[in-house]
Design an enzyme around this catalytic site. Structure first.
Site, mmCIF file in Angstrom:
data_model
loop_
_atom_site.group_PDB
_atom_site.id
_atom_site.type_symbol
_atom_site.label_atom_id
_atom_site.label_comp_id
_atom_site.label_asym_id
_atom_site.label_seq_id
_atom_site.Cartn_x
_atom_site.Cartn_y
_atom_site.Cartn_z
ATOM 1 N N HIS A 131 -9.480 33.635 -71.080
ATOM 2 C CA HIS A 131 -10.574 34.446 -71.604
ATOM 3 C C HIS A 131 -11.180 35.376 -70.554
ATOM 4 O O HIS A 131 -11.789 36.385 -70.901
ATOM 5 C CB HIS A 131 -11.683 33.551 -72.176
ATOM 6 N N GLY A 132 -11.044 35.031 -69.296
ATOM 7 C CA GLY A 132 -11.594 35.900 -68.268
ATOM 8 C C GLY A 132 -11.422 35.286 -66.894
ATOM 9 O O GLY A 132 -11.352 34.062 -66.751
#
Lengths: 344, 468
Positions: B319-320
């Protein structure tokens, strides 16, 4: 359903284009113009496009209380003031591109603010809100956020019905004039101020010489270079001496003066640009009764600035820059800041 | 180009659909038109990344062909997957890794500062899955045009759902899908409108509430911290599921059915249930291409728990590139491990307690997902527990906070209440569209909602700094 939605949206676009609350397609003539409070970034591109002028003024909030007719009287020919609060160097570039896309002004006065050059070249201040760049490029096809905006529709209907349900000015000569709503004077300036830590209230960002130079080269120099037929005045406005005291407290004084020196050197080489420095006029900058805070002066100073610019006073060239800097430093050294008791 | 932009809704989508159906009699050209339109859509934000996605498609297609033709395609598979991960690593994780190494005092800080290409996580995962399945002899694609469309098809390109070739390729190859089918256009528009309305009326108005808590994590009081966490819980759901609805709706207009990605996740009764309802296509990808290859459930209990943890740690990182995402993934991994242990104990909670425990866990873990840093997450969690500002937990403090909130942000409070009602009481968008039959009422409601949503897209915001 698609047809109904398309028809409804088409109707909204037609109403907004016809009433044109932000004067993007024509200056308001069928109704009194409405300059909605703090909507400079939405309305100024329309004024820049459709107004008739030979001289354009652009700067930050400190220049907003400068009516067009004062500029016209001092500089000759019709004039327009396109100043916007918390303007950044990138916004100066964007605004002046709109000016040059639609006009060939004889003179452009750019009142510089050090904060406009803080950060990266394209940086804008958070408080400035969104910049509707689609209104600055002359491309009607990308104006949909304006034409299909519910907020704009409410304004259109309000104009149509003659309602006054939000604050606006109607004076096209001074659309963003705010000095009549503010109080000026030493007490106003010193209210809530910690003279020993001036930045505690104003929270101005730290700046670097390299960053400011990069921003100036990216945002301003191309405009000066690409329009040799226009006379440019780059103006350093007379902030109160407390601003210089703030710079000294934050170790920003040398950086700031080095940037001013750089601007003089670059501009002088271009031939069509003058730098006007009004920051060493102690009779103005130490008289706090002329100000509402340490940056913002009253309309009499606005007039004085314009008159000096157009009279060709206070121009600085590379040969004179040392003297101006010395004078400013001496005035700062001589300046007796208000004491804590005075502030109370 | 964003789905909730004028250029997409007024220009791109209608022109692309018209062009596609106009070319419907020439299936290959219709597909090529859609590929070109999708690449235009991709390049709108930053044309500089067009060569990257182009090279990725060409490279992966070439590798897939080599895997198909070779007697043992394993070296090509390993090379292909490694190249995809290297690309993703360089653009998305290199600076995070270098910063971590520097923070650990192992090397001076060096940063590549590469701009993250849009959708790189999505088109990389899609193609890795394709290569793996080609190697497993589960997939083959002789048509480069169809493969390029599979990767670039604009509704899923930037934010998913993560599609699987087995469900997409037959649809792209079908010639009947190139003709207008009003029975798909209608529901497609309804879904697109629902998604847009979710974004405009339920997600975006919550931004101030979320910012008020997360941007001032160190000083926020208990009620405000909970409100911020709850507002973010709703915002991320309506934002992401709204975006997905718009993707599914747009695809349906082209007679393409994308997999659903959300199924009322906040009604989940346990964490496993949540992950069967939230970002379903990511869960499916992680299960099929990470969890099962690691051994999945068919291993010793400690190994199964380790597999779960690894899967969710990497899922968080996907996600990041930040420790906050790693922590979020780790918490969900630990939660699922705990759930597995709990399930084996044979204890069953009442439905309401199970729902409350799951929902609270999800709300709390979103704090890590949204916080600017681990320190901010900790500060906000401390505020939520009342540890930082005990006075604010009193009844008076709560009442004052709620009253202040209503006075300052009535639109956000209304959006929050409406959001809660939608999340817990209403059928979700996919169920609504499935269950709706064509009628004038549906058409009128959709036209009205679409018009009003479009009118809300632009934000004419004045200068904010009133006091100079």
């Amino acid at each position: 359903m698609l047809g109904a939605a398309a028809a409804a949206l088409g109707l909204v676009a037609a109403v907004n284009a016809t009433m044109d609350p932000f004067q993007q397609y024509r200056l308001a003539t069928s109704h009194e113009p409405r300059f909605y409070a703090l909507h400079h970034r939405f309305i100024n591109p329309g004024i820049a496009t459709h107004a008739a002028y030979e001289t354009a003024l652009i700067g930050s909030s400190i220049m907003e209380s400068t009516p067009n007719d004062i500029i016209a009287a001092a500089c000759g020919g019709p004039a327009v003031n396109l100043s916007m609060p918390a303007i950044s160097a990138a916004e100066i570039r964007t605004m002046l591109r709109t000016v040059f896309r639609t006009h060939a002004p004889r003179r452009v006065i750019v009142v510089l603010d050090f904060n406009a050059f803080a950060g990266l070249p394209d940086e804008r201040q958070d408080s400035a809100g969104p910049l509707p760049s689609y209104l600055y490029d002359g491309n009607v096809l990308n104006d949909l956020p304006y034409l299909l905006s519910g907020t704009v529709l409410r304004k259109s209907i309000s104009i149509l019905l003659g309602r006054h349900d939000e604050p606006f000015r109607t004076d096209a000569n001074a659309p963003w004039f705010w000095a009549d709503r503010m109080h000026f004077g030493r007490q106003e300036v010193l209210r809530g101020l910690d003279v020993a830590h001036l930045n505690a209230r104003f929270r101005q960002p730290a700046r670097t010489l390299a960053g400011m130079r990069a921003s100036f080269e990216h945002n301003v120099v191309p405009l000066l270079r690409n329009h040799p037929g226009t006379r440019f005045d780059l103006v350093w406005p007379p902030y109160s001496m407390l601003v210089w005291l703030d710079f000294a407290q934050r170790d920003q004084l040398d950086v700031t003066l080095a940037f001013k020196r750089y601007v003089v050197e670059v501009s002088h080489a271009l031939g069509n640009t003058s730098v006007v420095d009004l920051q060493a006029h102690a009779e103005i900058t130490t008289d706090l009764d002329r100000y509402m805070d340490i940056y913002h002066f009253g309309p009499a100073v606005n007039r004085w600035i314009i008159e000096r610019i157009c009279a060709g006073e206070d121009r600085v060239d590379p040969a004179g820059v040392d003297a101006y800097e010395r004078r400013l430093r001496e005035e700062l050294a001589r300046y007796k800041a208000p004491t804590a008791r005075a502030v109370q | 180009m964003l789905f909730n932009s004028y250029e997409y809704l007024i220009y791109f989508l209608p022109i692309t659909a018209l062009g596609y159906f106009a070319l419907g009699g020439h299936a290959r050209w219709a597909v090529r038109w859609l590929v070109v339109a999708s690449l235009f859509f991709y390049a709108w934000w930053n044309p500089a990344h067009l060569p990257l996605i182009g090279a990725s498609i060409l490279g992966n297609y070439w590798v897939a062909r080599r895997i198909q033709r070779a007697s043992s395609g394993r070296p090509f598979l390993i090379g292909g997957v490694a190249a995809n991960l290297a690309l993703l690593g360089a653009f998305k994780y290199a600076d995070f890794f270098l910063r971590t190494v520097s923070d650990a005092g192992l090397a001076p800080l060096v940063q590549l500062n590469l701009a993250l290409p849009l959708g790189i996580s999505f088109f990389t995962f899609t193609q890795i899955a394709f290569l793996v399945d080609v190697h497993r002899r589960k997939a083959t694609e002789p048509s480069f045009d169809n493969y390029a469309l599979f990767v670039t098809f604009f509704p899923h390109l930037l934010a998913g759902p993560i599609i699987h070739h087995s469900e997409m390729m037959p649809q792209f190859a079908s010639t009947t899908n190139k003709r207008v089918a009003w029975e798909n256009v209608g529901p497609g528009l309804v879904l697109l409108t629902i998604g847009l309305a979710k974004k405009v009326f339920l997600a975006d108005p919550l931004v101030p509430l979320v910012a008020a808590g997360f941007d001032h994590a160190a000083t926020v009081g208990t009620p405000e911290a909970w409100i911020a966490a709850l507002a973010y819980t709703l915002q991320i759901y309506f934002d992401f599921s709204g975006y997905t609805d718009m993707a599914l709706g747009a695809a349906l207009i082209f007679n393409i059915r994308l997999p659903i990605n959300f199924d009322s996740p906040y009604r989940a009764l346990d964490l496993r249930d949540f992950w069967h309802r939230w970002h379903i296509t990511l869960s499916r990808f992680l299960r099929e291409y990470l969890y099962i290859p690691l051994g999945g459930n068919r291993a010793s209990e400690p190994r199964v728990l380790a597999n779960l943890l690894i899967t969710f740690l990497l899922g968080g990182l996907w996600h990041g590139a930040a420790w906050t995402f790693v922590c979020w993934g780790a918490l969900h991994g630990v939660g699922l491990c705990w759930l597995r242990v709990w399930s084996r104990m044979g204890v069953t909670l009442p439905r309401s307690v199970a729902w409350a425990a799951t929902f609270t866990f999800v709300v709390v873990t979103w704090v890590f997902f949204r916080a600017h840093s681990l320190a901010d997450a900790e500060a906000l969690l401390r505020a939520m527990t009342g540890a930082s500002t005990p006075a604010a937990t009193s009844a008076t403090g709560v009442r004052e906070a709620l009253s202040g909130l209503w006075n300052a942000q009535p639109a956000a409070v209304l959006a929050m209440l409406a959001g809660l009602a939608v999340v817990f009481r209403r059928r979700n968008s996919n169920a609504l569209v499935r269950g709706a039959s064509p009628s004038w009422l549906v058409a009128a409601a959709t036209a009205t909602a679409l018009t009003v949503s479009v009118l809300q897209l632009s934000n004419v915001a004045p200068f904010l700094y009133f006091n100079f």
